[in-house]
Design a protein around this motif. Structure first.
Motif, mmCIF file in Angstrom:
data_model
loop_
_atom_site.group_PDB
_atom_site.id
_atom_site.type_symbol
_atom_site.label_atom_id
_atom_site.label_comp_id
_atom_site.label_asym_id
_atom_site.label_seq_id
_atom_site.Cartn_x
_atom_site.Cartn_y
_atom_site.Cartn_z
ATOM 1 N N ALA A 162 0.959 -1.620 0.214
ATOM 2 C CA ALA A 162 -0.300 0.148 -0.482
ATOM 3 C C ALA A 162 0.915 1.103 0.017
ATOM 4 C CB ALA A 162 -0.856 0.220 0.819
ATOM 5 N N GLY A 163 2.574 0.872 -0.185
ATOM 6 C CA GLY A 163 3.083 2.501 -0.029
ATOM 7 C C GLY A 163 3.284 3.343 -1.114
ATOM 8 N N ARG A 196 9.327 7.532 -3.446
ATOM 9 C CA ARG A 196 11.425 6.910 -4.047
ATOM 10 C C ARG A 196 11.273 6.952 -5.076
ATOM 11 N NH1 ARG A 196 12.980 4.688 1.522
ATOM 12 N NH2 ARG A 196 10.747 3.383 1.439
ATOM 13 N N LYS A 224 4.204 2.145 -5.540
ATOM 14 C CA LYS A 224 5.191 1.780 -6.157
ATOM 15 C C LYS A 224 4.507 -0.118 -6.483
ATOM 16 C CE LYS A 224 8.536 0.586 -3.255
ATOM 17 N NZ LYS A 224 9.367 0.381 -2.053
ATOM 18 N N ASP A 239 7.218 -8.087 1.175
ATOM 19 C CA ASP A 239 6.831 -6.320 0.965
ATOM 20 C C ASP A 239 6.481 -6.765 -0.477
ATOM 21 O OD1 ASP A 239 7.154 -5.264 2.998
ATOM 22 O OD2 ASP A 239 9.685 -5.088 2.599
ATOM 23 N N ALA A 250 7.708 -4.759 -2.740
ATOM 24 C CA ALA A 250 8.440 -3.903 -3.643
ATOM 25 C C ALA A 250 9.847 -5.516 -3.527
ATOM 26 C CB ALA A 250 9.465 -2.419 -2.509
#
Ligand code: C5P
Length: 230
Positions: free
Chosen positions: A10-11, A15, A22, A109, A111
């Protein structure tokens, strides 16, 4: 006895500067989240994946991932929270309420989309072997300095005793539940268990389990996996 993977996705990914969450950023045409979920199922150890999605993209994520589950498994999608810990907590509560035989919980994650399935299988195997909490780690290549608030070095920890921590982090379901109920704060899930008095075991991680955070990381991933079949 199900192995359930919680995937905080959910980020906002600020960055990375890609103009979208992302988890939805594609590498060679396939979103990071899709790759992360594919890797979890490819380990052959995970039956259920619970994704904490960006609140605006729950339906999109559900459509993109529902078909990835093997027979007898499922992908669950819910709206993530303000911080990563909130997203994991919501996913854990969901898992424990709708998947009644949850015995092992992984937290992975989105990511870390290129984590080799073998690393995932190794983490699950170590939990099955009796460890309450298991994390994949790598040795530290650089010397690390501890500095004060103005940047002056105060100490140089011995590098031999330091490790870089990756995901998935694996837990006995009861261990992670107790850690999240304790009200303790930590920067990773194993850190919660550790602060709650638990013992955290390590297994070897892998360079491909790197976290994609910056445009540089994305460029590395694009280059590394350029030759793959989509
Ligand atoms: O931002 P960072 O890369 O540290 O986030 C780690 C993981 O946690 C990412 O997969 C991100 O999508 C997820 N996250 C989340 N909910 C938040 C913030 C981050 O699920 N509120």
């Amino acid at each position: 006895m199900s192995v359930v993977a919680l995937v905080p996705a959910a980020g906002r990914g600020e960055r990375l500067g890609y103009g979208m969450p992302k988890a939805l950023v594609p590498v060679n045409g396939v979103p990071l989240l899709t790759r992360a979920v594919q890797g979890l199922f490819a380990s052959g150890q995970v039956q259920h994946v619970v994704i904490a999605a960006p609140p605006s993209d729950v339906d999109l994520v559900h459509t993109a991932t529902a078909s990835l589950a093997p027979a007898g498994g499922a992908v669950h999608v819910l709206s993530g929270g303000a911080e990563r810990t909130d997203s994991v907590r919501l996913a854990l509560e969901h898992a424990l309420s709708v998947i009644p035989d949850t015995s092992i919980v992984l937290v992975h994650d989105a990511a870390r989309a290129f984590t080799p399935p073998q690393v995932i299988a190794d983490v699950v195997a170590a939990v099955r072997d009796g460890h309450d909490a298991v994390i994949p780690v790598l040795p530290v290549a650089d010397t690390i300095k501890q500095v004060d608030e103005v940047g002056v070095v105060v100490s140089t920890p011995d590098r031999a005793g330091l490790r870089v921590v990756q995901t998935p982090q694996g837990f006995r379901a009861e261990t992670l539940k107790a850690a999240y109920c304790s009200g303790i704060a930590a920067t990773d899930d194993a850190g919660l268990v550790e602060k709650n008095g638990g013992k955290v075991h390590t297994v070897p991680g892998h360079a491909h389990a790197m976290k994609i955070t910056t445009p540089f990381d994305l460029a590395v991933a694009e280059a590394l996996f350029a030759g793959e079949q989509a």
